[in-house]
Write a protein that holds these residues in place. Structure first.
Motif, PDB file in Angstrom:
ATOM      1  N   MET A  44       0.832  -1.211   0.000  1.00  0.00           N
ATOM      2  CA  MET A  44       0.000   0.000   0.000  1.00  0.00           C
ATOM      3  C   MET A  44       0.862   1.255   0.000  1.00  0.00           C
ATOM      4  N   GLY A  45       1.937   1.241   0.803  1.00  0.00           N
ATOM      5  CA  GLY A  45       2.815   2.403   0.885  1.00  0.00           C
ATOM      6  C   GLY A  45       3.549   2.667  -0.411  1.00  0.00           C
ATOM      7  N   VAL A  46       4.053   1.607  -1.031  1.00  0.00           N
ATOM      8  CA  VAL A  46       4.755   1.766  -2.307  1.00  0.00           C
ATOM      9  C   VAL A  46       3.793   2.230  -3.387  1.00  0.00           C
ATOM     10  N   LEU A  47       2.573   1.656  -3.419  1.00  0.00           N
ATOM     11  CA  LEU A  47       1.572   2.047  -4.410  1.00  0.00           C
ATOM     12  C   LEU A  47       1.156   3.501  -4.219  1.00  0.00           C
ATOM     13  N   ALA A  48       0.983   3.919  -2.959  1.00  0.00           N
ATOM     14  CA  ALA A  48       0.578   5.300  -2.681  1.00  0.00           C
ATOM     15  C   ALA A  48       1.657   6.287  -3.106  1.00  0.00           C
ATOM     16  N   GLU A  49       2.927   5.954  -2.821  1.00  0.00           N
ATOM     17  CA  GLU A  49       4.007   6.854  -3.228  1.00  0.00           C
ATOM     18  C   GLU A  49       4.108   6.929  -4.748  1.00  0.00           C
ATOM     19  N   ALA A  50       3.904   5.784  -5.427  1.00  0.00           N
ATOM     20  CA  ALA A  50       3.933   5.785  -6.891  1.00  0.00           C
ATOM     21  C   ALA A  50       2.823   6.667  -7.456  1.00  0.00           C
TER      22      ALA A  50
ATOM     23  N   ARG B 240       6.472   4.918 -11.586  1.00  0.00           N
ATOM     24  CA  ARG B 240       6.304   3.492 -11.335  1.00  0.00           C
ATOM     25  C   ARG B 240       7.426   2.969 -10.444  1.00  0.00           C
ATOM     26  N   PRO B 241       7.103   2.044  -9.539  1.00  0.00           N
ATOM     27  CA  PRO B 241       8.172   1.430  -8.742  1.00  0.00           C
ATOM     28  C   PRO B 241       9.130   0.656  -9.656  1.00  0.00           C
ATOM     29  N   ASP B 242      10.420   0.702  -9.349  1.00  0.00           N
ATOM     30  CA  ASP B 242      11.380  -0.025 -10.179  1.00  0.00           C
ATOM     31  C   ASP B 242      11.304  -1.523  -9.887  1.00  0.00           C
ATOM     32  N   ARG B 243      12.011  -2.311 -10.712  1.00  0.00           N
ATOM     33  CA  ARG B 243      11.932  -3.763 -10.597  1.00  0.00           C
ATOM     34  C   ARG B 243      12.458  -4.256  -9.249  1.00  0.00           C
ATOM     35  N   GLN B 244      13.477  -3.579  -8.725  1.00  0.00           N
ATOM     36  CA  GLN B 244      14.033  -3.989  -7.444  1.00  0.00           C
ATOM     37  C   GLN B 244      13.001  -3.837  -6.322  1.00  0.00           C
TER      38      GLN B 244
ATOM     39  N   ILE C 259       2.930   7.962   4.912  1.00  0.00           N
ATOM     40  CA  ILE C 259       2.912   8.985   3.857  1.00  0.00           C
ATOM     41  C   ILE C 259       2.976  10.378   4.446  1.00  0.00           C
ATOM     42  N   PHE C 260       2.065  10.671   5.371  1.00  0.00           N
ATOM     43  CA  PHE C 260       1.932  12.049   5.851  1.00  0.00           C
ATOM     44  C   PHE C 260       2.977  12.436   6.881  1.00  0.00           C
ATOM     45  N   SER C 261       3.534  11.454   7.610  1.00  0.00           N
ATOM     46  CA  SER C 261       4.584  11.804   8.570  1.00  0.00           C
ATOM     47  C   SER C 261       5.834  12.300   7.863  1.00  0.00           C
ATOM     48  N   GLY C 262       5.999  11.923   6.600  1.00  0.00           N
ATOM     49  CA  GLY C 262       7.154  12.389   5.841  1.00  0.00           C
ATOM     50  C   GLY C 262       6.891  13.642   5.033  1.00  0.00           C
ATOM     51  N   LYS C 263       5.637  14.127   5.047  1.00  0.00           N
ATOM     52  CA  LYS C 263       5.294  15.287   4.222  1.00  0.00           C
ATOM     53  C   LYS C 263       4.656  16.428   5.002  1.00  0.00           C
TER      54      LYS C 263
ATOM     55  N   ILE D  24      13.921   9.602   3.170  1.00  0.00           N
ATOM     56  CA  ILE D  24      13.957   8.361   2.387  1.00  0.00           C
ATOM     57  C   ILE D  24      12.665   8.088   1.634  1.00  0.00           C
ATOM     58  N   GLY D  25      11.561   8.756   1.998  1.00  0.00           N
ATOM     59  CA  GLY D  25      10.299   8.572   1.294  1.00  0.00           C
ATOM     60  C   GLY D  25       9.441   7.468   1.892  1.00  0.00           C
ATOM     61  N   ALA D  26       8.130   7.533   1.597  1.00  0.00           N
ATOM     62  CA  ALA D  26       7.176   6.582   2.168  1.00  0.00           C
ATOM     63  C   ALA D  26       7.366   5.178   1.609  1.00  0.00           C
ATOM     64  N   GLY D  27       7.789   5.065   0.340  1.00  0.00           N
ATOM     65  CA  GLY D  27       7.967   3.748  -0.265  1.00  0.00           C
ATOM     66  C   GLY D  27       9.038   2.942   0.436  1.00  0.00           C
TER      67      GLY D  27
END
Length: 300
Positions: A102-108, A114-118, A165-169, A235-238
């Motif tokens: 959910m966190g990676v999808l929200a940041e994307a 798009r999230p990278d392959r790694q 998400i919001f704690s970093g923004k 470092i971001g939410a993702g």
């Protein structure tokens, strides 16, 4: 690397909570006393150091925004602790851990990248490791689903994702200690509305509740909120969602060490897979940096 380590330690501190909660429930304390006490002492612990950083007072608008973010912290605990009344802890923790994707999808979505392959590969490993470590392939775990419990578990994942998400923004210019205390205020307000703080007057604190709620406040409110406020903006939410998966291995380890709960081979394998999934993105990033550096030096 320093900020990654801060978020990792904050995530590990969350993993200790389930063990402390089980000990408190085993002594006969109610969810209202446990959750209310955790939020109250979390409020006290975060405000004590914050008072030394109030020389430059933040705007009321910023404080209110941070209090709103704190509601996500409180709601995560409330949803998760209540989910445990309907479903086993192994299923509840798996549902909570949906915050990883959910966190990676929200940041994307927010960054329109798009999230990278790694990152995708890391998420796949985290989900597999979570299912293994949660024990869902043993003892008929899949047959113990309850609709209300599943909904509460998923809501705890959504709340935790919103916090990442919001704690970093939100109001990142405000001093991190003050940000943490404002968030703890929001958590306390929400918990007090749902669970009035009767534990302050019914004698439960002096009757043995205090050590449990103090530890829950320290490891569940004070330490992770402060560390996340210092680390996530960098470092971001993702990445924070991926590092947050460290909670489950720590929960398994603390249950084994403190509660003497048995840990199967599949659960151990799940913990190893989760740790690999956490390390993988940073390893690829460093490897890519070394490759770029080598390529640049070869050109010169």
């Amino acid at each position: 690397m320093r900020y990654i380590l801060l978020v990792f330690i904050g995530a590990c501190s969350y993993g200790i909570l389930s063990t402390i909660v089980k000990l408190a429930y085993g002594q006969g304390y109610s969810p209202a006393e446990v959750i209310g006490g955790q939020m109250f002492f979390g409020f006290v612990l975060t405000w004590l150091p914050a008072l030394f950083f109030l020389r430059t007072k933040p705007q009321w608008r910023q404080l209110l925004l941070l209090v709103a973010v704190g509601l996500t912290v409180g709601s995560t605990g409330i949803f998760y602790y209540n989910a445990l009344q309907f479903i086993p802890a192994s299923i509840a923790i798996v549902l909570l851990f949906q915050f990883t994707w959910m966190g990676v999808l929200a940041e994307a979505f927010l960054t329109r990248r798009r999230p990278d392959r790694q990152t995708i590969g890391s998420l796949v490993l985290l989900l597999i490791g979570t299912l293994l470590a949660g024990g869902l392939f043993e003892g008929g775990g899949w047959g113990q689903f309850n609709f209300m419990g599943v909904m509460l578990g998923l809501l705890s994942a959504v709340s935790y994702t919103l916090f990442l998400i919001f704690s970093g923004k939100a109001a990142i210019t405000v001093q991190p200690w003050v940000r943490s205390s404002a968030m703890a205020t929001g958590s306390l307000l929400l918990a007090s509305l749902i669970y009035p703080p009767v534990f302050l007057f019914n004698g439960a604190l002096l009757d043995g509740l205090f050590p449990y709620v103090f530890l829950l406040a320290f490891f569940g409110i004070f330490l992770p909120t402060v560390l996340f406020n210092f680390g996530i903006p960098h470092i971001g939410a993702g990445m924070a969602a991926i590092l947050g998966a460290a909670e489950l291995p720590m929960a398994v380890i603390s249950s084994y060490v403190v509660l003497n709960e048995s840990v199967s081979l599949l659960q151990t394998l799940g913990v190893v897979v989760i740790l690999i999934g956490i390390v993988l993105p940073e390893w690829f990033r460093r490897r890519g940096k070394r490759g770029n550096t080598q390529e640049t030096s070869d050109r010169h």
